[in-house]
Design an enzyme around this catalytic site. Structure first.
Site, PDB file in Angstrom:
ATOM      1  N   ALA A 297       0.654  -1.206  -0.100  1.00 38.04           N
ATOM      2  CA  ALA A 297      -0.023   0.011   0.038  1.00 38.04           C
ATOM      3  C   ALA A 297       0.922   1.191  -0.151  1.00 38.04           C
ATOM      4  O   ALA A 297       2.004   1.248   0.384  1.00 38.04           O
ATOM      5  CB  ALA A 297      -0.745   0.042   1.288  1.00 38.04           C
TER       6      ALA A 297
ATOM      7  N   LYS B 297      10.952 -12.014   6.866  1.00 34.94           N
ATOM      8  CA  LYS B 297      10.619 -10.766   6.501  1.00 34.94           C
ATOM      9  C   LYS B 297      11.796  -9.877   6.401  1.00 34.94           C
ATOM     10  O   LYS B 297      12.154  -9.023   5.517  1.00 34.94           O
ATOM     11  CB  LYS B 297       9.388 -10.298   7.275  1.00 34.94           C
ATOM     12  CG  LYS B 297       9.075  -8.865   6.635  1.00 34.94           C
ATOM     13  CD  LYS B 297       8.267  -8.881   5.227  1.00 34.94           C
ATOM     14  CE  LYS B 297       7.815  -7.748   4.835  1.00 34.94           C
ATOM     15  NZ  LYS B 297       7.067  -6.501   5.270  1.00 34.94           N
TER      16      LYS B 297
HETATM   17  O1  PAF Z   1       8.646  -2.265   2.603  1.00 36.00           O
HETATM   18  C1  PAF Z   1       7.972  -2.817   1.461  1.00 36.00           C
HETATM   19  O2  PAF Z   1       7.775  -2.222   0.566  1.00 36.00           O
HETATM   20  C2  PAF Z   1       7.492  -4.169   1.543  1.00 36.00           C
HETATM   21  O3  PAF Z   1       7.850  -4.706   2.865  1.00 36.00           O
HETATM   22  C3  PAF Z   1       7.925  -5.223   0.410  1.00 36.00           C
HETATM   23  C4  PAF Z   1       7.596  -6.458   0.944  1.00 36.00           C
HETATM   24  C5  PAF Z   1       9.481  -5.046   0.173  1.00 36.00           C
HETATM   25  C6  PAF Z   1       7.148  -4.750  -0.830  1.00 36.00           C
HETATM   26  O4  PAF Z   1       7.504  -3.779  -1.411  1.00 36.00           O
END
Ligand code: PAF
Length: 297
Positions: free
Chosen positions: A125, A183
């Site tokens: 987003a 992540k």
């Molecule tokens: O920071 C971001 O933009 C998101 O965590 C990700 C997964 C890298 C996607 O753009």
């Protein structure tokens, strides 16, 4: 008991949480940062717009009937927790939802008695204007209780259900730390490289970036292992490339921060790896290079 969801800040992920709460008829309040405007609308993936109708934010303290979601950058977290700890009862549940690491330690310091949860999301987003958000990519959210805090099984179930309504689908993770490290690897690879090269995430599929991405994953694995989190390099690299493919058209949050001259999350992402690596005596030349290059912008 339906909890009232309290969402801090005016960021893109907070906006998605607010839209999810509204669409599921979950009471919620938006608490913009002092001096900034509250979010007003969220454009969904379907193109439909949700006009946010947050409950009034009076100044009363939060109770066990409230949930506080903190979708702030880790760099904003310390100040926010220092302010908010005086407004919470010890039984108010708190969910930290940010890129990078360091939130758990801050929550352990400033909210030692609260039930604290850690979450990470792959939804995409961004802000199209100061009070408008656009949802650009469907993702999922991993949630677990903070290893530094005490939570109960019924509360875990209840919080998972609420977060599922706000920014689902939710997967409960007993090993939330592993999910956060995974992540972290995704952000260590995608965020600085897209910001430095001024490309959408999909630009990283070009062969010239493969060795750097794999190298980042190797370094993250080595540091994770020294921190007692076991990750596997090939699985991690496959995850990173999967996110790149799924979010190919998105501009990463760091790319957007750099374009809009906002503070980036580099300290909690590659900076965290560099710091942990130093403590453990591990060499992380690629993360160090990316960290320095972003700081030099
Ligand atoms: O920071 C971001 O933009 C998101 O965590 C990700 C997964 C890298 C996607 O753009």
């Amino acid at each position: 008991m339906t909890m009232t969801v309290n969402i801090l800040g005016s960021g893109a992920i907070g906006g998605l949480c607010a839209a999810g709460a509204q669409l599921s008829a979950t009471p919620y309040r938006l608490w913009p940062r002092p001096g900034s405007a509250a979010l007003n609308n969220v454009e969904l993936l379907s193109g439909e717009t949700v006009n946010l109708e947050s409950q009034d934010c009076d100044d009363k303290a939060l109770t066990a009937a409230d949930l506080l979601i903190v979708p702030l950058k880790v760099t904003q977290l310390k100040e926010a927790l220092k302010t908010w700890r005086h407004k919470l009862s010890a039984s108010t549940a708190v969910v930290l939802l940010h890129n990078g690491m360091g939130g758990m330690e801050l929550a352990a310091k400033y909210l030692p008695d609260n039930p604290v949860f850690l979450a990470t999301t792959s939804h995409g987003a961004f802000k199209t204007a100061a009070t408008s958000i656009r949802h650009t990519g469907k993702g999922e959210t991993m949630l677990g209780s903070s290893p530094c805090h005490t939570t109960s099984t019924p509360l875990n179930t209840h919080i998972a259900e609420i977060i599922n309504r706000c920014i689902g689908p939710v997967t409960w993770r007993d090993d939330i730390q592993t999910a956060l490290w995974q992540k972290l690897a995704v952000n260590c690879a995608i965020n600085p490289l897209t910001a430095l090269n001024k490309i959408p995430n999909g630009g990283l599929l070009a062969a010239q970036h493969t060795a750097t991405i794999t190298g980042v994953c190797e370094e993250v694995c080595a540091v994770a292992s020294a921190c007692r989190i076991e990750l596997e390099v090939n699985t991690l690299a496959a995850l990173v490339f999967n996110v790149i493919e799924r979010t190919a058209e998105n501009f990463s949050s760091m790319h957007q921060d750099v374009i809009h001259k906002r503070t980036t999350e580099i300290e909690g992402i590659n900076g965290y790896i560099v710091k942990q690596a130093k403590k453990k005596g591990i060499d992380v030349p690629i993360n160090t290079l990316l960290y320095k290059a972003i700081n030099a912008l």
